[in-house]
Design a protein around this motif. Structure first.
Motif, PDB file in Angstrom:
ATOM      1  N   ASP A  34       0.771  -1.317   0.054  1.00  0.00           N
ATOM      2  CA  ASP A  34      -0.071  -0.059   0.069  1.00  0.00           C
ATOM      3  C   ASP A  34       0.841   1.199   0.174  1.00  0.00           C
ATOM      4  OD1 ASP A  34      -2.280  -1.662  -0.098  1.00  0.00           O
ATOM      5  OD2 ASP A  34      -2.510  -1.567   2.310  1.00  0.00           O
ATOM      6  N   VAL A  35       2.055   1.028   0.565  1.00  0.00           N
ATOM      7  CA  VAL A  35       2.850   2.057   0.828  1.00  0.00           C
ATOM      8  C   VAL A  35       3.530   2.679  -0.816  1.00  0.00           C
ATOM      9  CG1 VAL A  35       4.845   3.372   1.833  1.00  0.00           C
ATOM     10  CG2 VAL A  35       3.301   1.981   3.168  1.00  0.00           C
ATOM     11  N   LEU A  36       4.044   1.435  -1.177  1.00  0.00           N
ATOM     12  CA  LEU A  36       4.462   1.853  -2.722  1.00  0.00           C
ATOM     13  C   LEU A  36       3.232   2.252  -3.512  1.00  0.00           C
ATOM     14  CD1 LEU A  36       6.006  -1.906  -2.856  1.00  0.00           C
ATOM     15  CD2 LEU A  36       7.402   0.231  -2.745  1.00  0.00           C
ATOM     16  N   LYS A  37       2.173   1.885  -3.565  1.00  0.00           N
ATOM     17  CA  LYS A  37       1.123   2.235  -4.293  1.00  0.00           C
ATOM     18  C   LYS A  37       1.014   3.820  -4.197  1.00  0.00           C
ATOM     19  CE  LYS A  37      -1.467  -1.935  -4.992  1.00  0.00           C
ATOM     20  NZ  LYS A  37      -2.610  -2.783  -4.684  1.00  0.00           N
ATOM     21  N   ALA A  38       0.956   4.398  -2.851  1.00  0.00           N
ATOM     22  CA  ALA A  38       0.718   5.651  -2.444  1.00  0.00           C
ATOM     23  C   ALA A  38       2.040   6.464  -3.022  1.00  0.00           C
ATOM     24  CB  ALA A  38       1.067   5.636  -0.844  1.00  0.00           C
ATOM     25  N   LEU A  39       3.253   5.974  -2.683  1.00  0.00           N
ATOM     26  CA  LEU A  39       4.466   6.781  -3.446  1.00  0.00           C
ATOM     27  C   LEU A  39       4.416   6.845  -4.968  1.00  0.00           C
ATOM     28  CD1 LEU A  39       7.496   4.991  -1.427  1.00  0.00           C
ATOM     29  CD2 LEU A  39       6.389   7.510  -1.320  1.00  0.00           C
ATOM     30  N   ARG A  40       3.846   5.736  -5.749  1.00  0.00           N
ATOM     31  CA  ARG A  40       3.484   5.825  -7.122  1.00  0.00           C
ATOM     32  C   ARG A  40       2.469   6.853  -7.413  1.00  0.00           C
ATOM     33  NH1 ARG A  40       4.618   2.305 -11.465  1.00  0.00           N
ATOM     34  NH2 ARG A  40       4.096   3.291 -13.326  1.00  0.00           N
ATOM     35  N   GLY A  41       1.691   6.850  -6.835  1.00  0.00           N
ATOM     36  CA  GLY A  41       0.460   7.443  -6.906  1.00  0.00           C
ATOM     37  C   GLY A  41       0.422   9.340  -6.781  1.00  0.00           C
ATOM     38  N   CYS A  42       1.784   9.251  -5.836  1.00  0.00           N
ATOM     39  CA  CYS A  42       1.887  10.723  -5.610  1.00  0.00           C
ATOM     40  C   CYS A  42       2.673  11.529  -6.646  1.00  0.00           C
ATOM     41  CB  CYS A  42       2.897  10.715  -4.470  1.00  0.00           C
ATOM     42  SG  CYS A  42       3.220  12.330  -3.763  1.00  0.00           S
ATOM     43  N   LEU A  43       1.657  11.910  -7.485  1.00  0.00           N
ATOM     44  CA  LEU A  43       2.294  12.499  -8.947  1.00  0.00           C
ATOM     45  C   LEU A  43       3.434  13.497  -8.830  1.00  0.00           C
ATOM     46  CD1 LEU A  43      -0.949  11.965 -11.194  1.00  0.00           C
ATOM     47  CD2 LEU A  43       0.867  10.388 -10.588  1.00  0.00           C
ATOM     48  N   PRO A  44       3.235  14.469  -7.875  1.00  0.00           N
ATOM     49  CA  PRO A  44       4.237  15.699  -7.620  1.00  0.00           C
ATOM     50  C   PRO A  44       5.574  15.001  -7.383  1.00  0.00           C
ATOM     51  CG  PRO A  44       2.025  16.190  -6.604  1.00  0.00           C
ATOM     52  CD  PRO A  44       2.017  14.893  -6.803  1.00  0.00           C
ATOM     53  N   GLY A  89       0.620   7.163 -13.121  1.00  0.00           N
ATOM     54  CA  GLY A  89       1.630   8.118 -13.082  1.00  0.00           C
ATOM     55  C   GLY A  89       2.826   7.513 -13.860  1.00  0.00           C
ATOM     56  N   PRO A  90       3.654   8.379 -14.279  1.00  0.00           N
ATOM     57  CA  PRO A  90       4.908   7.758 -15.087  1.00  0.00           C
ATOM     58  C   PRO A  90       5.790   7.113 -14.039  1.00  0.00           C
ATOM     59  CG  PRO A  90       4.682  10.157 -15.459  1.00  0.00           C
ATOM     60  CD  PRO A  90       3.631   9.884 -14.408  1.00  0.00           C
ATOM     61  N   PRO A  91       6.314   5.799 -14.565  1.00  0.00           N
ATOM     62  CA  PRO A  91       7.145   5.003 -13.629  1.00  0.00           C
ATOM     63  C   PRO A  91       8.496   5.651 -13.261  1.00  0.00           C
ATOM     64  CG  PRO A  91       7.370   4.360 -15.942  1.00  0.00           C
ATOM     65  CD  PRO A  91       6.413   5.407 -15.841  1.00  0.00           C
ATOM     66  N   PHE A  92       9.017   5.169 -12.049  1.00  0.00           N
ATOM     67  CA  PHE A  92      10.279   5.609 -11.651  1.00  0.00           C
ATOM     68  C   PHE A  92      11.456   4.665 -12.367  1.00  0.00           C
ATOM     69  CE2 PHE A  92       7.737   6.882  -7.939  1.00  0.00           C
ATOM     70  CZ  PHE A  92       8.506   8.296  -7.902  1.00  0.00           C
ATOM     71  N   ARG A  94      11.358   9.740 -12.047  1.00  0.00           N
ATOM     72  CA  ARG A  94      10.460   9.574 -12.922  1.00  0.00           C
ATOM     73  C   ARG A  94      10.559   9.603 -14.161  1.00  0.00           C
ATOM     74  NH1 ARG A  94       4.969   8.174 -10.552  1.00  0.00           N
ATOM     75  NH2 ARG A  94       4.790   9.579  -8.565  1.00  0.00           N
ATOM     76  N   ASP A  95      10.133   8.536 -14.933  1.00  0.00           N
ATOM     77  CA  ASP A  95      10.329   8.753 -16.368  1.00  0.00           C
ATOM     78  C   ASP A  95       9.278   9.564 -17.207  1.00  0.00           C
ATOM     79  OD1 ASP A  95      11.054   8.245 -19.031  1.00  0.00           O
ATOM     80  OD2 ASP A  95      11.065   6.094 -19.082  1.00  0.00           O
TER      81      ASP A  95
END
Length: 572
Positions: free
Chosen positions: A492-502, A533-536, A561-562
């Motif tokens: 869930d933390v990974l998804k939250a970081l990924r979804g933190c678009l800024p 969002g764009p992947p890291f 981010r890519d």
């Protein structure tokens, strides 16, 4: 007793835990082709209540009978060796107790032999005889091997999508030519940042209180089980990573425990009093004063035995107060009570409190010109001098400025965020452990840092509230550092970081590189509804040696981010 011989252990567990719902059951054991079973309870009170319930219980038509089993003597292995005339030295006893030198056990029973126990230095510091430059090269190869898993895991993840969507998983850093150029890793891997100290560097050690290979009381490191199945503990005196001050404190405590009428804790029988000695030490005393030592002794005691226990602990305090250690230290001593469930208990209630015996149960350590309060349970990197290099590396990778808003995820006591606070606009620490957040707030106050705040909550929830409080310009300058436990970040933390678009720049600090490789799949896979969002993209990996003479190595990875990747490339 009273079960049929074909009743399984699973059937008994279903009876005990589901149908009867007995409280305080720690273990259920039933052997095949037997009509009886063992039920273990955490306390005497819970056992007596369980007996009353079981005596009135029928199982498949048969009324069960109950009797209290006679506990095994926790000293049986020691007595057996004494009766057999065991007078060997500690090293010889360790070899014989593990079946060394023969195809059968040393007692002639014909049982399967145990491998000879390694020395305590080999167990705690397995690389201590290896040249340090070779250690660093070995650790870099370990990191390369762990990071090489990430492209393979991405290829495995691609199998779960349609053929049309699989093309999105073909990223430049997963290309075979790229991987050959980068030694099989998805990014460049720097040389290992060496530790300034190679020996006596550990500021925290947990010493087991048990028995050595001869059966004598010993406080040190657990070597494993000997031939008789007894856990063997060895003295830390030869271990190169333990400080001289810690070794002196352990020797003083061991002398007292050996003379005590209360026995060390025995794992198999769950009996005994003395369990663990935790020692923390400061290395950077700003005024040149002697190092501080914080000792926390953990003891197991029934709730009704607390008053008698305090007498024993006062005796331990007197043993340390009567004369100073051979080296100058500022010593503090406290105790934590532990019940059969591994929980601390004070005055009969389960809590995280400590009993102070000498001084306040805290020490203070300096790190990069800041002062940090350290309690027995607080997280602090075990190598203070090497941690200073780690925080400086993080500052360079963050590329911070006076406009940066730094998210310190899994912040613990705030070590990383506070050391970078002077270079950024704001620090927001996120930590699920409320006690650690309180430590972080105290540390901020100690150092007069006013631009750092800390949130006690799950990261996936805290990130939402943090984002909503940021201005548009602050979102543009957002950087995050994550320093999770050894197992890595929760999904869930990974998804939250990924979804933190800024969030465009993320630095991941890992003490277990394989865990990072698994986490990185969620951070780096193509965009989808689950991972928006764009992947890291992994840009640089930098190993840091916080643990000389061991196999362990810290890993710092810069991810960005890519922005060239499409916003929604994959459906799942």
């Amino acid at each position: 007793d009273g079960f049929s011989t074909w009743t399984s252990c699973k059937d008994v567990k279903a009876l005990i835990r589901d149908r009867l719902q007995l409280a305080g059951v720690s273990k259920v054991k039933k052997l095949p082709k037997q009509s009886w079973a063992f039920v273990y309870f955490h306390s005497k009170r819970e056992r007596e209540a369980g007996e009353q319930t079981l005596r009135a219980t029928k199982f498949k038509g048969a009324l069960l009978t109950v009797a209290q089993a006679t506990p095994l003597d926790p000293e049986r292995f020691v007595k057996r060796r004494k009766l057999s005339g065991g007078g060997a030295t500690s090293g010889e006893a360790a070899a014989s107790s593990n079946g060394g030198g023969g195809s059968e056990g040393g007692d002639g029973s014909g049982s399967a032999p145990f491998a000879p126990l390694r020395s305590v230095s080999e167990v705690v510091s397995p690389l201590y005889l290896v040249d340090y430059e070779k250690q660093l090269r070995h650790k870099r190869r370990h990191i390369l091997k762990a990071l090489a898993v990430l492209p393979r895991e991405m290829a495995r993840a691609a199998k779960g999508v349609t053929r049309e969507q699989q093309s999105a998983f073909k990223m430049p850093w997963t290309d075979a030519a790229w991987l050959r150029e980068h030694e099989g890793a998805p990014c460049s891997v720097a040389s290992v940042l060496p530790s300034p100290l190679l020996s006596r560097y550990r500021n925290k050690c947990e010493f087991t209180i048990g028995r050595d290979a001869d059966g004598g009381v010993c406080i040190g490191f657990n070597l494993g089980k000997g031939k008789e199945g007894m856990h063997v503990v060895a003295s830390p005196q030869p271990v190169p990573t333990v400080s001289d001050e810690m070794k002196l404190a352990v020797a003083r405590a061991q002398a007292f425990v050996a003379a005590s009428k209360l026995a060390p804790f025995h794992r198999d029988s769950a009996s005994g009093f003395w369990r663990l000695l935790l020692v923390r030490q400061s290395f950077n005393n700003v005024d040149g004063s002697p190092p501080s030592l914080l000792l926390c002794v953990v003891v197991q005691v029934a709730e009704e035995g607390l008053p008698r226990t305090r007498v024993e602990l006062d005796g331990l305090a007197a043993a340390f107060s009567s004369s100073p250690l051979e080296l100058p230290v500022s010593l503090r001593l406290c105790a934590a009570f532990c019940n059969g469930r591994g929980e601390t208990i004070i005055d009969g209630s389960s809590c995280g409190s400590l009993v102070s015996l000498i001084g306040e149960p805290l020490i203070y350590e300096r790190l990069n010109e800041l002062t940090f309060r350290i309690s027995p349970a607080a997280f602090f990197q075990v190598n203070t001098r090497a941690a200073e290099g780690l925080t400086k590396l993080l500052a360079s990778l963050c590329a911070v400025s006076s406009e940066t808003v730094l998210l310190d995820v899994c912040c613990g006591g705030g070590t990383i965020g506070l050391t970078l606070a002077s270079a950024v606009k704001r620090v927001v620490g996120i930590e699920v452990c409320a006690a650690a957040v309180e430590d972080a707030r105290v540390n901020a106050s100690l150092n007069g840092i006013s631009n750092a705040s800390f949130i006690a909550d799950k990261a996936e929830f805290a990130l939402r509230s943090v984002l909503s409080s940021l201005t548009a310009s602050e979102k543009e300058a957002l950087v995050a550092i994550v320093d999770p436990p050894r197992a890595g970040l929760h999904a869930d933390v990974l998804k939250a970081l990924r979804g933190c678009l800024p969030l465009r720049r993320l630095i991941y600090v890992s003490c277990h590189a394989p865990a990072f490789a698994q986490n990185a799949v969620a951070l780096c896979r193509p965009s989808s509804k689950t991972f928006p969002g764009p992947p890291f993209v992994p840009r640089l990996a930098h190993p840091v040696d916080l643990f000389p003479h061991t196999e362990h190595v810290e890993l710092v990875v810069l991810l960005e981010r890519d922005e060239a990747m499409p916003a929604a490339a994959v459906e799942a």
